[in-house]
Design a protein around this motif. Sequence first.
Motif, PDB file in Angstrom:
ATOM      1  N   ARG A  62       0.833  -1.211   0.000  1.00  0.00           N
ATOM      2  CA  ARG A  62       0.000   0.000   0.000  1.00  0.00           C
ATOM      3  C   ARG A  62       0.862   1.253   0.000  1.00  0.00           C
ATOM      4  O   ARG A  62       0.555   2.230  -0.699  1.00  0.00           O
ATOM      5  N   LEU A  63       1.946   1.244   0.751  1.00  0.00           N
ATOM      6  CA  LEU A  63       2.828   2.409   0.797  1.00  0.00           C
ATOM      7  C   LEU A  63       3.442   2.693  -0.576  1.00  0.00           C
ATOM      8  O   LEU A  63       3.521   3.852  -1.004  1.00  0.00           O
ATOM      9  N   VAL A  64       3.884   1.655  -1.256  1.00  0.00           N
ATOM     10  CA  VAL A  64       4.475   1.831  -2.588  1.00  0.00           C
ATOM     11  C   VAL A  64       3.436   2.382  -3.557  1.00  0.00           C
ATOM     12  O   VAL A  64       3.722   3.285  -4.360  1.00  0.00           O
ATOM     13  N   THR A 170      10.457   3.544  -5.161  1.00  0.00           N
ATOM     14  CA  THR A 170      10.002   2.261  -4.610  1.00  0.00           C
ATOM     15  C   THR A 170      11.057   1.655  -3.705  1.00  0.00           C
ATOM     16  O   THR A 170      10.731   1.098  -2.644  1.00  0.00           O
ATOM     17  N   ALA A 171      12.335   1.785  -4.095  1.00  0.00           N
ATOM     18  CA  ALA A 171      13.405   1.254  -3.257  1.00  0.00           C
ATOM     19  C   ALA A 171      13.508   2.025  -1.946  1.00  0.00           C
ATOM     20  O   ALA A 171      13.702   1.433  -0.877  1.00  0.00           O
ATOM     21  N   GLU A 172      13.367   3.347  -2.010  1.00  0.00           N
ATOM     22  CA  GLU A 172      13.488   4.152  -0.805  1.00  0.00           C
ATOM     23  C   GLU A 172      12.315   3.909   0.141  1.00  0.00           C
ATOM     24  O   GLU A 172      12.484   3.881   1.365  1.00  0.00           O
ATOM     25  N   TYR A 457      17.222  -5.230  -6.135  1.00  0.00           N
ATOM     26  CA  TYR A 457      16.188  -4.991  -7.148  1.00  0.00           C
ATOM     27  C   TYR A 457      16.259  -3.572  -7.698  1.00  0.00           C
ATOM     28  O   TYR A 457      15.951  -3.338  -8.875  1.00  0.00           O
ATOM     29  N   LYS A 458      16.670  -2.637  -6.882  1.00  0.00           N
ATOM     30  CA  LYS A 458      16.890  -1.285  -7.397  1.00  0.00           C
ATOM     31  C   LYS A 458      18.034  -1.292  -8.404  1.00  0.00           C
ATOM     32  O   LYS A 458      17.947  -0.673  -9.473  1.00  0.00           O
ATOM     33  N   ALA A 459      19.125  -1.999  -8.085  1.00  0.00           N
ATOM     34  CA  ALA A 459      20.269  -2.071  -8.992  1.00  0.00           C
ATOM     35  C   ALA A 459      19.907  -2.761 -10.299  1.00  0.00           C
ATOM     36  O   ALA A 459      20.482  -2.463 -11.353  1.00  0.00           O
ATOM     37  N   LEU A 460      18.946  -3.682 -10.234  1.00  0.00           N
ATOM     38  CA  LEU A 460      18.506  -4.369 -11.452  1.00  0.00           C
ATOM     39  C   LEU A 460      17.503  -3.544 -12.259  1.00  0.00           C
ATOM     40  O   LEU A 460      17.082  -3.953 -13.339  1.00  0.00           O
TER      41      LEU A 460
END
Length: 519
Positions: A62-64, A170-172, A457-460
């Motif tokens: 939900r936050l994302v 999304t990563a943060e 996943y952020k790096a990808l």
Amino acid sequence: MGWSPTISMVLILSGCAVGPDFVQPKAKVQDQWIEGNDPRVMATNEVMSHWWRAFDDPVLDRLVQIASEQNLPVQIAGLRIMEARAQLGVAIGYQYPQTQEGFGTAQQNLLSSQFANQENLRHSYANFNLGFDAAWELDFWGRFRRNVEAASAHMLATEADYDDALVSLTAEVARTYTAMRTFEVYIRIARENARVQGEGLEIARSRFRNGATSELDVDQARTLLESTLADIPRFQSSLQQTKNALSALLGKPPGGVDSLLYGPQQIPVASTQVAIGIPAELLRRRPDIRAAELNAAAESARIGVSKADLYPRFFLFGEVGVQSSDMANFFAPHSLFFTAGPGFRWSILNYGRIANDVRAQDARLQRAIVTYQDTVIRAAREAEDALVGFLKAQDSTRSSQRSVDAAQGSVDLALIRYREGSDSFQRVIDSQRVLLQAQNKLADARASVATYLVALYKALGGGWEVREGKPIIPAAMQEEMARRTNWGTLIPVRSPQTTDKIHLPTPAGSAPILRQPNW
């Protein structure tokens, strides 16, 4: 007219375009990951686009979702796309007649009485004129088409920047959420240890009252308890700060996220396995790499814009209207006037300004190419760092769990032996301190597993897919802008094309001489 063949020839020859066509830069990419042989690493082409769902945490999901819709920096990135689309329209418009102006004047003139005497000279007269003039610089050397090519590449780069903002967002959100849950675990651990240490303090007091031990045991127990209690406010402060950070990421003022934080207060847990594909896929999945390549494409096209200034500019001009000194005869047949014809301008003595401008632009292109190569290398490093961190954090978690189990047994045994008078209270103090440290270390290790997975996943390049089917700026903002300015077909705002591949703009030499303008 006599110059019609000349115009036709100019239009035919306008297909050429000076300057280089962009060539994709070379970048070094390893064939496989360093940790690729680990059984927990799955080499598959299906990297999770909505990777945060791997934590199976409805609160995080939900936050994302809310952050992707309300985050203000992401909205700023979306507005940059709108600006770039409008700038592309400006560049396309320059391919058409650059000057199209209506004009008109109404003058009453009075000459000085001291003006040189001439026979039949009228010292007072009127002048009325009304007309239209136009000038069209023909795109003989592809200057305007190169500018369109640069504007197209810039627009595509802003779309990639928007996707990169979503990846970072999304990563943060996931990283900050993990930190928040970790501080909640720290507080729970501290309170539980404070409870156990309080029981130890009561045992020490009881033995002191019964004369079985000295007051030193009581003081040592109180010291450890107060030290543990002192950590709780520090953790609470950090907890509130992470909540404030989450509120900002969601585009809300501090405190705006509290109603969303339901559910168990535990660190997010995901599968021990991870699907990462192959290193070469970073070149097409990561938006920042796409943006770097498109920025280089824009700089390449601008070389052609600069080079075109070395050559003559050909243009057509014309003016038509009516002119009279008597308003009654303003539209009479003989009041018509016009001028028309071709022309050229050529900046010859420019003292090296144009040549050095081309050189400066070439340096900008080379800088953009090196930036692209550096972005690729940094992307590979980020992925490798996150992958090894994720795997080793799992190993650390298993050892930390065994350490906590052993420390818990040590505390239970030490309390029993102290109560029976078999050991000193120092053994109890030491075992309780070790337990607290081991529990915090375990929480750190579990948080590291989640944090490294988020970083991986952020790096990808995962996460930008969250925009699929959604506008790049909120509908309310679009309505506000539409009330203020006529945005034509640019509102409602189209989302960028969903793709993980780089689509470069058409080179000027292959582009049509005229593109349809956006009115």
